[in-house]
Design a protein around this motif. Sequence first.
Motif, PDB file in Angstrom:
ATOM      1  N   PRO A  85      24.347  19.581   5.239  1.00 22.21           N
ATOM      2  CA  PRO A  85      24.170  20.601   4.152  1.00 22.21           C
ATOM      3  C   PRO A  85      25.002  22.242   4.170  1.00 22.21           C
ATOM      4  CG  PRO A  85      22.003  19.988   5.035  1.00 22.21           C
ATOM      5  CD  PRO A  85      23.176  19.558   6.020  1.00 22.21           C
ATOM      6  N   ARG A  86      25.326  22.674   3.183  1.00 23.99           N
ATOM      7  CA  ARG A  86      25.845  23.828   3.118  1.00 23.99           C
ATOM      8  C   ARG A  86      25.164  24.790   1.866  1.00 23.99           C
ATOM      9  NH1 ARG A  86      31.477  24.043   4.834  1.00 23.99           N
ATOM     10  NH2 ARG A  86      32.273  21.930   4.970  1.00 23.99           N
ATOM     11  N   GLN A  87      25.253  26.012   1.974  1.00 21.97           N
ATOM     12  CA  GLN A  87      24.742  26.882   0.925  1.00 21.97           C
ATOM     13  C   GLN A  87      25.873  27.022   0.028  1.00 21.97           C
ATOM     14  OE1 GLN A  87      23.582  30.818   2.260  1.00 21.97           O
ATOM     15  NE2 GLN A  87      23.719  31.565   0.314  1.00 21.97           N
ATOM     16  N   VAL A  88      25.583  26.937  -1.372  1.00 22.31           N
ATOM     17  CA  VAL A  88      26.495  26.753  -2.521  1.00 22.31           C
ATOM     18  C   VAL A  88      26.344  28.458  -3.136  1.00 22.31           C
ATOM     19  CG1 VAL A  88      27.289  26.112  -4.732  1.00 22.31           C
ATOM     20  CG2 VAL A  88      26.206  24.408  -3.176  1.00 22.31           C
ATOM     21  N   SER A  96      30.060  27.843   5.612  1.00 24.95           N
ATOM     22  CA  SER A  96      30.548  26.976   6.552  1.00 24.95           C
ATOM     23  C   SER A  96      29.448  26.271   6.904  1.00 24.95           C
ATOM     24  CB  SER A  96      31.120  27.880   7.672  1.00 24.95           C
ATOM     25  OG  SER A  96      29.949  28.673   8.217  1.00 24.95           O
ATOM     26  N   THR A  97      29.660  25.012   7.393  1.00 30.42           N
ATOM     27  CA  THR A  97      28.878  23.750   7.773  1.00 30.42           C
ATOM     28  C   THR A  97      27.935  24.082   8.716  1.00 30.42           C
ATOM     29  OG1 THR A  97      30.558  22.143   7.292  1.00 30.42           O
ATOM     30  CG2 THR A  97      28.650  21.567   8.777  1.00 30.42           C
ATOM     31  N   LYS A  98      26.586  23.881   8.499  1.00 29.55           N
ATOM     32  CA  LYS A  98      25.491  24.149   9.444  1.00 29.55           C
ATOM     33  C   LYS A  98      25.888  23.494  10.643  1.00 29.55           C
ATOM     34  CE  LYS A  98      22.210  25.637   5.677  1.00 29.55           C
ATOM     35  NZ  LYS A  98      22.705  27.025   6.030  1.00 29.55           N
ATOM     36  N   TRP A  99      26.016  24.039  11.847  1.00 30.43           N
ATOM     37  CA  TRP A  99      26.298  23.526  13.174  1.00 30.43           C
ATOM     38  C   TRP A  99      25.603  24.136  14.255  1.00 30.43           C
ATOM     39  CZ3 TRP A  99      27.948  18.495  13.648  1.00 30.43           C
ATOM     40  CH2 TRP A  99      28.605  18.090  14.832  1.00 30.43           C
TER      41      TRP A  99
END
Length: 335
Positions: A85-88, A96-99
């Motif tokens: 998921p990403r925040q829009v 950026s990608t949640k990693w």
Amino acid sequence: MSSSSAASLLDVDLQPGKPPMLRVAPSGDAPRWAAEHRDALRAVVTDHGSVLVRGLGLRDAAEVAAVFQRLTTTGLMAEREAFAPRQVYSEGVYSSTKWPPNQQMCMHHELSYTLEFPSVMLFACLGAATSGGATGVADSPTVLEALPRELVDRFEREGWLLTRTYNDDIGASWAEAFGTEDPGAVESYCRANAIEFEWQPDGELRTRQRRSAVVRHPVTGRRCWFNQIAFLNEWTMDPEVHEFLVDVYGADGLPFNTRFGNGDPIGQDVVELLTGIYEAHTLREPWQAGDLMLVDNIRSSHSRDAFEGPREVLVGMADAMRLGDSSPTVDGTTR
């Protein structure tokens, strides 16, 4: 004007081990500056694969979105088939990608498992990490030349295979990845994009898609190593995370994994070889708040270093391109 002539209009600093950098004075109107310098910036990216712009002083998501829009030629893309998921922030502008921040994000080419992908990646830093967190880049033709010939030959013949098992616990759910809660719409998308799919008894989705690992750059014609073979492979995961996921979901039910195009597993030794070559050719510069970065998504792979402290980097995917227009070595539209 050629790309080299346009690029020469900017005083870009080229330092070993660092991405090309352009230092500018705050303009007070970053979107206007971006519009005035778009062609020269894009020429630098064509010549060098990326450019980091420092001094522009980007302040918030709205300003970043306006800058991103002015740097595109055909517009920003909406992400499909996301693996996390990403925040829009606004249309075409994402977090950026949640990693996990304590884990390195391996080199990859954004959405290189899709039939339509961004040709240019845009990054903007609103908050730099206390330490680490750089977005590294690596030159794809150079990486390709450094790989063993027999390994490249195999990937050119067979391509690579991405397998995904969507669930509600790890990564993006199928509804998040495909932007719909309608299974019929997901099936239509998969058929249109050469993705094999199978609904599991518990209602979750399992997919497979075969793609080319090597393409030709549409502008320069250079052969580029273009994929997410290492990034989405099980052996890139933290060992404890890998053990946990195999225990919970089974070896065939991992949220994502990559294989050779004929379905054979990719060994840990191959993944370590790939990540080692990527690291040997990585250029990195720690982010500073206000920085802007443009990356040719075909010419350059990108990564994210582990970091400490808060970090806010916004992402835009620009100027969509079809895989079929980059001379793929395998036909990803057939199964």
